[in-house]
Design an enzyme around this catalytic site. Structure first.
Site, PDB file in Angstrom:
ATOM      1  N   THR A 266       0.835  -1.193  -0.001  1.00  0.00           N
ATOM      2  CA  THR A 266      -0.118   0.054   0.008  1.00  0.00           C
ATOM      3  C   THR A 266       0.850   1.300  -0.128  1.00  0.00           C
ATOM      4  O   THR A 266       0.584   2.131  -0.779  1.00  0.00           O
ATOM      5  CB  THR A 266      -1.013   0.082   1.174  1.00  0.00           C
ATOM      6  OG1 THR A 266       0.124  -0.582   2.407  1.00  0.00           O
ATOM      7  CG2 THR A 266      -1.908  -1.069   1.269  1.00  0.00           C
ATOM      8  N   PHE A 393      -8.076   4.495   4.087  1.00  0.00           N
ATOM      9  CA  PHE A 393      -7.727   3.793   5.288  1.00  0.00           C
ATOM     10  C   PHE A 393      -8.709   2.863   6.100  1.00  0.00           C
ATOM     11  O   PHE A 393      -8.627   2.194   6.943  1.00  0.00           O
ATOM     12  CB  PHE A 393      -6.921   4.513   6.422  1.00  0.00           C
ATOM     13  CG  PHE A 393      -5.806   5.163   5.769  1.00  0.00           C
ATOM     14  CD1 PHE A 393      -4.497   4.238   5.574  1.00  0.00           C
ATOM     15  CD2 PHE A 393      -5.584   6.216   5.395  1.00  0.00           C
ATOM     16  CE1 PHE A 393      -3.302   4.955   5.192  1.00  0.00           C
ATOM     17  CE2 PHE A 393      -4.697   7.201   4.815  1.00  0.00           C
ATOM     18  CZ  PHE A 393      -3.325   6.351   4.818  1.00  0.00           C
ATOM     19  N   CYS A 400      -7.403   0.936   9.066  1.00  0.00           N
ATOM     20  CA  CYS A 400      -5.736   0.550   9.088  1.00  0.00           C
ATOM     21  C   CYS A 400      -5.096   1.245  10.212  1.00  0.00           C
ATOM     22  O   CYS A 400      -5.066   2.230  10.643  1.00  0.00           O
ATOM     23  CB  CYS A 400      -5.019   1.428   7.715  1.00  0.00           C
ATOM     24  SG  CYS A 400      -3.458   0.958   7.746  1.00  0.00           S
TER      25      CYS A 400
HETATM   26  C1  HEM Z   1      -0.888   4.523   2.478  1.00  0.00           C
HETATM   27  C2  HEM Z   1      -0.630   3.159   2.784  1.00  0.00           C
HETATM   28  C3  HEM Z   1      -1.867   2.270   3.613  1.00  0.00           C
HETATM   29  C4  HEM Z   1      -3.084   2.248   3.074  1.00  0.00           C
HETATM   30  C5  HEM Z   1      -3.737   3.075   1.990  1.00  0.00           C
HETATM   31  C6  HEM Z   1      -3.918   1.211   3.891  1.00  0.00           C
HETATM   32  C7  HEM Z   1      -5.189   0.821   3.771  1.00  0.00           C
HETATM   33  C8  HEM Z   1      -5.763   0.015   4.653  1.00  0.00           C
HETATM   34  C9  HEM Z   1      -7.128  -0.223   4.421  1.00  0.00           C
HETATM   35  C10 HEM Z   1      -8.073   0.300   3.689  1.00  0.00           C
HETATM   36  C11 HEM Z   1      -7.276  -0.964   5.601  1.00  0.00           C
HETATM   37  C12 HEM Z   1      -8.741  -1.661   5.825  1.00  0.00           C
HETATM   38  C13 HEM Z   1      -9.083  -2.772   4.998  1.00  0.00           C
HETATM   39  C14 HEM Z   1     -10.457  -3.504   4.954  1.00  0.00           C
HETATM   40  O1  HEM Z   1     -11.292  -3.042   5.614  1.00  0.00           O
HETATM   41  O2  HEM Z   1     -10.468  -4.949   4.700  1.00  0.00           O
HETATM   42  C15 HEM Z   1      -6.145  -1.531   6.154  1.00  0.00           C
HETATM   43  C16 HEM Z   1      -5.875  -2.263   7.221  1.00  0.00           C
HETATM   44  C17 HEM Z   1      -4.958  -2.651   7.867  1.00  0.00           C
HETATM   45  N1  HEM Z   1      -3.550  -2.048   7.509  1.00  0.00           N
HETATM   46 FE1  HEM Z   1      -3.055  -0.676   6.119  1.00  0.00          FE
HETATM   47  N2  HEM Z   1      -2.825   0.700   4.834  1.00  0.00           N
HETATM   48  C18 HEM Z   1      -1.570   1.238   4.519  1.00  0.00           C
HETATM   49  C19 HEM Z   1      -0.317   1.052   5.252  1.00  0.00           C
HETATM   50  C20 HEM Z   1      -0.100   0.181   6.286  1.00  0.00           C
HETATM   51  C21 HEM Z   1       1.107   0.016   7.064  1.00  0.00           C
HETATM   52  C22 HEM Z   1       2.244   0.720   6.525  1.00  0.00           C
HETATM   53  C23 HEM Z   1       0.544  -1.026   7.937  1.00  0.00           C
HETATM   54  C24 HEM Z   1       1.507  -1.494   8.712  1.00  0.00           C
HETATM   55  C25 HEM Z   1       2.590  -1.142   9.307  1.00  0.00           C
HETATM   56  C26 HEM Z   1      -0.685  -1.380   7.653  1.00  0.00           C
HETATM   57  C27 HEM Z   1      -1.293  -2.428   8.490  1.00  0.00           C
HETATM   58  C28 HEM Z   1      -2.541  -2.846   8.241  1.00  0.00           C
HETATM   59  C29 HEM Z   1      -3.374  -3.848   9.096  1.00  0.00           C
HETATM   60  C30 HEM Z   1      -2.590  -4.667  10.089  1.00  0.00           C
HETATM   61  C31 HEM Z   1      -4.649  -3.763   8.790  1.00  0.00           C
HETATM   62  C32 HEM Z   1      -5.610  -4.531   9.405  1.00  0.00           C
HETATM   63  C33 HEM Z   1      -6.425  -3.714  10.678  1.00  0.00           C
HETATM   64  C34 HEM Z   1      -7.431  -4.727  11.469  1.00  0.00           C
HETATM   65  O3  HEM Z   1      -8.358  -5.011  10.661  1.00  0.00           O
HETATM   66  O4  HEM Z   1      -7.309  -4.562  12.518  1.00  0.00           O
HETATM   67  N3  HEM Z   1      -1.147  -0.816   6.827  1.00  0.00           N
HETATM   68  N4  HEM Z   1      -5.190  -0.785   5.554  1.00  0.00           N
END
Ligand code: HEM
Ligand SMILES: Cc1cc2nc3c(=O)[nH]c(=O)nc-3n(C[C@H](O)[C@H](O)[C@H](O)COP(=O)(O)O)c2cc1C
Length: 726
Positions: A266, A393, A400
């Site tokens: 991402t 996010f 996220c």
């Molecule tokens: C610009 C960068 C990023 C974007 C656009 C992004 C976007 C997202 C989105 C849309 C979700 C929700 C997905 C869903 O509803 O199914 C998500 C969940 C998550 N993201 Fe990111 N993300 C980014 C960067 C990161 C980074 C750098 C990490 C870790 C260091 C990360 C770790 C996670 C985790 C672990 C989840 C699951 C959270 C949960 O359900 O408890 N993401 N992200």
């Protein structure tokens, strides 16, 4: 009256399943959205019925967590083949999600971002080092290397050293193939998947490569005996503060894999798309260059504090994520039968998908939606945004966790690239998008070279701001400092206030808001520092949040509230606002206005400014022998026109419509760095026309159409801040 949800015609059995293309899925959904102006439609994907919504008001309803939850359906059900019960793919109600979430949350606090900064910097320097030796770069590949190395080093203390290798690490290749297969399985009937034996064997082998890599990372940490406070350290050592449970070895492996996947695909996509938009919008590129030249002059090594002062670069990232969210959709499901928009019947457990691009460009929420306009993210414009029209996010509790990590890393990397390099796209790439679980530009190459000293803008040294320190001598006045804090930021500030208050003679008590709820003050000063979590109170402020304080109960109390928040959340400062109103309604009188800090901005500066005001007010009110330190009370920094938002170019430039560009140099390499290389006898013809009804005359006189520019001069249409000569 209920209405049928429109459903495009499909085929028997497979429904609309075969209509969804393997390539360009994101375009297919954008087209479908355009055909459904009511913002809702339903598809039958080979028996799986999915409702798609993109109207912001309907999205607001499906983002209500009391009515909808995150289901683990395809494609996430396939990603679960390798990410298991890690945070991203854990099922609703799976206990381990809450345990891991609570254990890991402190690793994403602002405090932790500061702690990761040296590692982020180290990897960003590797990127800069790699680009220094090249004239052409593959953007998506290098951003992938950057993001993978950053999360591995900051999160797990391991070096992938991706910039030292020509090929992407085998983990990345395995992950790319596994994600592609997971997406293929989403599109094909399970029967077909079962028949594809070779694809299945490759899938299993890719999963094994990924799991082996992760097992090695965990083994190395255990072998080192190191007790680090990073993601891995927390998972190995910490217990869930609520249940006392520890994470199992298998879950730790799933979490590490999840962070490696979620943490780099991402962020790298975001950075690559940001560079694409900068190439398409030279006026924004010029603003970004001007900003880095001002905040990081010369070869200044960025610090966390300097990076948080950036204003143009974060807005570039926000706008990039609006137009190109690397995660293109979020999936939800109804808890019970419900009605959307007052007329669309939704049965229980109905899968609902929010496709982000149509939401992020919905005319109800965005004017001129397809234009890359970073001024949408100025605070005053942002305050007017529809609260549910921007979800890059995700949503609610399952949003996220790595948002701040990603944005800090991306700010730093983009700032350092612009600080050091002139970037050009002489061949004028056409954006091709590669889609797996996320999207990113495919085959996107840029020309780069170090910026020359004369290309950098120079700014006068800013006058160092004199800190205003009022001295207070309040002997024996009762002062409570109450905090609501999950990640320690508000608690730290509360302690800071308490320390100073003790030195100033106050009789100080520090407590959580929940402890305060059980023991309200009858007099004296109450200072509250608190944050919000998705608009709700932090965990140690829940009892205070549900407490009803009768009117008049705090008539003899003076109070002050500082809210710690993050403008990335639509519910910015929601809880501190409620605390302020509750105290005022109970009769307490404010000493100063409610303060705000923004973790996405100059947090420390905002906190300091509010604290200065607080101490001055306390000095005026309670300091029997109070006095203000001699010396300047205010500092004045003279800013040139070009330092003031909306920033450099837009204040001076006048719109020019380019009618056509004819490149008279066959080889785009001929446009390369004419300040080093003698111009060739060729010319570039750029007929342009000025708008006829310009409200103000152009600041500089420009030749009118057609204009022939010798190839040795700049190709920009703005009178200043030309960052590079091509
Ligand atoms: C610009 C960068 C990023 C974007 C656009 C992004 C976007 C997202 C989105 C849309 C979700 C929700 C997905 C869903 O509803 O199914 C998500 C969940 C998550 N993201 Fe990111 N993300 C980014 C960067 C990161 C980074 C750098 C990490 C870790 C260091 C990360 C770790 C996670 C985790 C672990 C989840 C699951 C959270 C949960 O359900 O408890 N993401 N992200
Ligand atoms: C999961 C999560 C949800 C958040 N929700 C909000 C929010 O609704 N409004 C807001 O202003 N800030 C929100 N923030 C930002 C935090 O309030 C901010 O980082 C604050 O400094 C944390 O303070 P604390 O460490 O004292 O809890 C959120 C942060 C996280 C990690």
């Amino acid at each position: 009256m209920s209405a049928a949800i429109p459903t495009p015609r499909g085929l028997p059995l497979v429904g609309n399943g075969l209509q969804v293309p393997v390539e360009g899925t994101h375009r297919f959904f954008a087209d479908l959205a355009a055909q459904h102006p009511d913002g809702i439609y339903r598809l039958n994907l080979a028996g799986r019925h999915v409702v798609f919504v993109h109207d912001p008001d309907l999205v607001a309803e499906v983002c209500d967590e009391s009515r909808f939850y995150k289901p683990i359906d395809p494609p996430l059900a396939h990603v679960r083949d390798f990410a298991g019960d890690g945070l991203f793919t854990a099922r609703e109600g799976e206990e381990v999600w809450g345990q891991a979430h609570r254990i890991l949350l402190p690793a994403f606090s602002q405090r932790s971002m500061k702690a990761y900064f040296p590692q982020m910097l180290e990897i960003a320097e590797n990127l800069v080092g790699a680009w220094s030796g090249r004239s052409e770069v593959d953007v998506s590949d290098d951003m992938t290397r950057l993001a993978l190395d950053t999360i591995t080093l900051a999160g797990f203390g391991q070096q992938f050293r991706s910039f030292e290798q020509a090929e992407l690490h085998p983990f990345l290749q395995a992950m790319g193939s596994a994600l592609t297969e997971a997406m293929n399985r989403t599109r094909q009937l399970p029967m077909i998947t079962g028949l594809k034996k070779r694809a299945d064997a490759a899938y299993k082998s890719d999963i094994a490569v990924m799991q082996d890599t992760v097992d090695e990372v965990i083994r190395a940490r255990r072998a080192s005996g190191e007790k680090a406070n990073d993601l891995l350290g927390l998972m190995l050592e910490a217990a869930d503060p609520l249940t006392g449970a520890r994470l199992s070895d298998e879950n730790i492996r799933n979490q590490v894999l999840t962070f490696l996947i979620a943490g780099h695909e991402t962020t790298s996509g975001t950075l690559s798309f940001a560079l694409h938009h900068l190439m398409r919008n030279p006026h924004v590129l010029a603003q970004a260059y001007a900003e880095v030249d001002r905040i990081l002059p010369g070869d200044t090594v960025p610090t966390y504090e300097l990076i948080m002062k950036l204003d143009v670069i974060p807005r570039i990232l926000d706008e990039t994520l609006r137009l190109h969210s690397p995660i293109t959709a979020i999936g939800l499901a109804s808890r019970e039968a419900t009605t959307l928009g007052g007329r669309y019947e939704i049965p229980a457990h109905q899968k609902v998908a929010v496709i982000l691009k149509p939401l992020h460009t919905h005319p109800k929420a965005w004017s001129d939606p397809e234009t890359f306009d970073i001024d949408r993210w100025l605070p005053e414009a942002k305050a007017q945004h529809h609260p549910h029209a921007y979800k890059p996010f995700g949503n609610g509790e399952r949003a996220c966790i790595g948002r701040q990590f990603a944005l800090t890393e991306a700010r730093l990397a983009l700032a350092m690239l612009l600080q050091r390099f002139a970037i050009a796209d002489p061949a004028g790439h056409r954006l091709q998008i590669k889609q797996t679980l996320t999207i990113k530009p495919d085959g996107f190459r840029l020309r780069v070279r170090p910026r020359l000293p004369h290309e950098r803008l120079s700014f006068d040294e800013p006058v160092a701001a004199a800190s205003e320190t009022a001295e207070v001598h309040a002997s024996g006045v009762r002062l409570r400092v109450a905090y609501g804090s999950n990640l320690g930021t508000s608690e730290d500030l509360a302690q800071q206030i308490a320390d100073r208050a003790r030195r100033s003679g106050f009789d100080v008590t520090v407590q959580t808001l929940d402890d305060l709820a059980a023991d309200l003050p009858a007099e004296g000063v109450l200072t509250v520092v608190t944050s919000s979590y998705n608009g709700k109170a932090p965990d140690n402020a829940q009892a205070f949040d549900s407490l009803d304080i009768p009117a008049g109960a705090l008539d003899s109390v003076r109070f002050a509230v500082l809210g710690n928040g993050n403008t990335q959340w639509a519910t910015y400062q929601a809880y501190p606002r409620r605390v302020f109103d509750k105290l005022a309604a109970a009769g307490a009188r404010p000493i100063v206005d409610r303060g705000e800090t923004d973790a996405a901005g100059d947090f420390d500066g905002m906190a300091q400014a509010w604290l200065n005001g607080l101490w001055s007010a306390l000095a005026a009110e309670f300091g029997a022998a109070s006095q203000t330190e001699t010396g300047p009370r205010y500092s004045v920094e003279v800013l040139g026109e070009d330092q003031i938002r909306p920033a450099v170019v837009s204040t001076q430039a006048h719109p020019v419509m380019i009618m056509s560009v004819e490149e008279l140099v066959g080889d785009p390499a001929g446009l390369w760095d004419f300040s080093r290389e003698a111009p060739r006898p060729a010319s570039r013809r750029s007929p342009s026309s000025f708008p006829t009804a310009s409200p103000t005359p152009p600041a500089t006189t420009w030749p009118s159409t057609p204009r022939t520019t010798p190839s040795s001069s700049t190709g920009r249409c703005t009178p200043c801040a030309s960052p590079a000569t091509w």
